[in-house]
Scaffold this active site. Sequence first.
Site, PDB file in Angstrom:
ATOM      1  N   LYS A  61      42.131  35.220  39.202  1.00 16.73           N
ATOM      2  CA  LYS A  61      41.297  34.057  39.000  1.00 16.73           C
ATOM      3  C   LYS A  61      42.090  32.772  38.730  1.00 16.73           C
ATOM      4  CE  LYS A  61      37.568  34.696  39.413  1.00 16.73           C
ATOM      5  NZ  LYS A  61      36.283  35.233  39.874  1.00 16.73           N
ATOM      6  N   SER A  89      38.881  47.107  36.826  1.00 15.81           N
ATOM      7  CA  SER A  89      38.464  46.795  38.204  1.00 15.81           C
ATOM      8  C   SER A  89      39.563  47.163  39.199  1.00 15.81           C
ATOM      9  CB  SER A  89      38.068  45.330  38.340  1.00 15.81           C
ATOM     10  OG  SER A  89      39.183  44.471  38.214  1.00 15.81           O
TER      11      SER A  89
HETATM   12  N1  PMP Z   1      38.140  42.007  38.642  1.00 17.57           N
HETATM   13  C1  PMP Z   1      38.214  41.238  37.553  1.00 17.57           C
HETATM   14  C2  PMP Z   1      38.834  41.817  36.304  1.00 17.57           C
HETATM   15  C3  PMP Z   1      37.699  39.934  37.585  1.00 17.57           C
HETATM   16  O1  PMP Z   1      37.765  39.170  36.475  1.00 17.57           O
HETATM   17  C4  PMP Z   1      37.106  39.450  38.767  1.00 17.57           C
HETATM   18  C5  PMP Z   1      36.509  38.070  38.815  1.00 17.57           C
HETATM   19  N2  PMP Z   1      35.403  37.901  37.953  1.00 17.57           N
HETATM   20  C6  PMP Z   1      37.038  40.287  39.891  1.00 17.57           C
HETATM   21  C7  PMP Z   1      37.583  41.556  39.789  1.00 17.57           C
HETATM   22  C8  PMP Z   1      36.345  39.885  41.168  1.00 17.57           C
HETATM   23  O2  PMP Z   1      36.864  38.809  41.881  1.00 17.57           O
HETATM   24  P1  PMP Z   1      35.932  37.822  42.683  1.00 17.57           P
HETATM   25  O3  PMP Z   1      35.266  36.912  41.679  1.00 17.57           O
HETATM   26  O4  PMP Z   1      36.861  37.077  43.574  1.00 17.57           O
HETATM   27  O5  PMP Z   1      34.911  38.597  43.449  1.00 17.57           O
END
Ligand code: PMP
Length: 359
Positions: free
Chosen positions: A55, A297
């Site tokens: 991010k 994630s």
């Molecule tokens: N994993 C984590 C830990 C995140 O903070 C985010 C963003 N909120 C994402 C995945 C997903 O990324 P995106 O917002 O680009 O879909």
Amino acid sequence: MDMATIRTTAGRGRLYDSVLDTVGDTPVIRVNNLGPAGVRLYVKAEFFNPADSVKDRLALNIIEAAERDGSLRPGQTVVEATSGNTGIGLAMVCAQKGYPLVVTMADSFSVERRKLMRMLGARVILTPRAQKGTGMYMKAAELAAKHGWFLARQFETSANADIHEATTAREIIADFAGDRLDYVVTGYGTGGTVAGLSRVLRRERPETKIILSEPANAGLLASGIPQDRGPDGAPAKSHPAFEPHPIQGWTPDFIPNVLQEAVDHHGYDQLVPVSGAAGLDGARKLARREGIMTGISGGATFAVAMGLAETAAPGTVILAMLPDTAERYLTTPLFEAIPEAMDEAEMEISRSTPGYQIG
Ligand code: PMP
């Protein structure tokens, strides 16, 4: 010291004018000890960004796009709703550029996130977890309207997917030039990563399958139920398929407008559900077997990649996105089974020599 074999480095060949110039250009790393033989598994390690997550990219771009078009005035307060990583990225950017930052975040996200944002000088306004992602989202909009603050709008702004198109995707194209790339696996929070990657990969690597994942118990896209939205693309209400899940940063309780682009333009080939438990397991395996520390994630994305690898033909090449670092989860279930005190085996090692024992 054997100078013929020791690893050496030569510096980056440049001096950086600011921490902001260190965002992006994250490494793609081979996974060697996990997954079936014959399949090449890679991860793109976004924790190499300066504030340790993917991010940082959009945080920097949201601020710089708003500086360019004049919607952010010098010294104006920035406000945003975030599951943490966007807030940490914005706090890093705002610290460097001198903007005050207010973040709204549901109190279910890890305490590390709050502390890191405050360490970077931001104010963190907690919202009730029962009001989910839409609660923190609406709070940020309310605060912006009341105080005349700049609302970063990561869930709607084009500055989100644009930066993944301009950087994340370009890095993948460059790093896999001349090589196979059969699958790219990612989840979604705002959907910026998948939307930006698919713009480029569809055009330049049409053979690459884009695999999108979401929590098994929060299958918003799997449900096929469209999101209720207001005229500006903002969610009008919570999506009926949402359930709370442990994959922080993934799947808020609405389908973001940024993600809608990927849905509407065939931006992914397959939607794969993954359980929170599989995500935790994936992150633990990457740490223990590969020395690669990612969050839940990242573990979930990697678990999906491993699932693909199991039935893939020999020679298949798979890339999984790892959005952030395991250290952002020390107080969460990811580290629940990791003790602070010495266990019996460690005590035994301690006792195996006479000196320097505790307890
Ligand atoms: N994993 C984590 C830990 C995140 O903070 C985010 C963003 N909120 C994402 C995945 C997903 O990324 P995106 O917002 O680009 O879909």
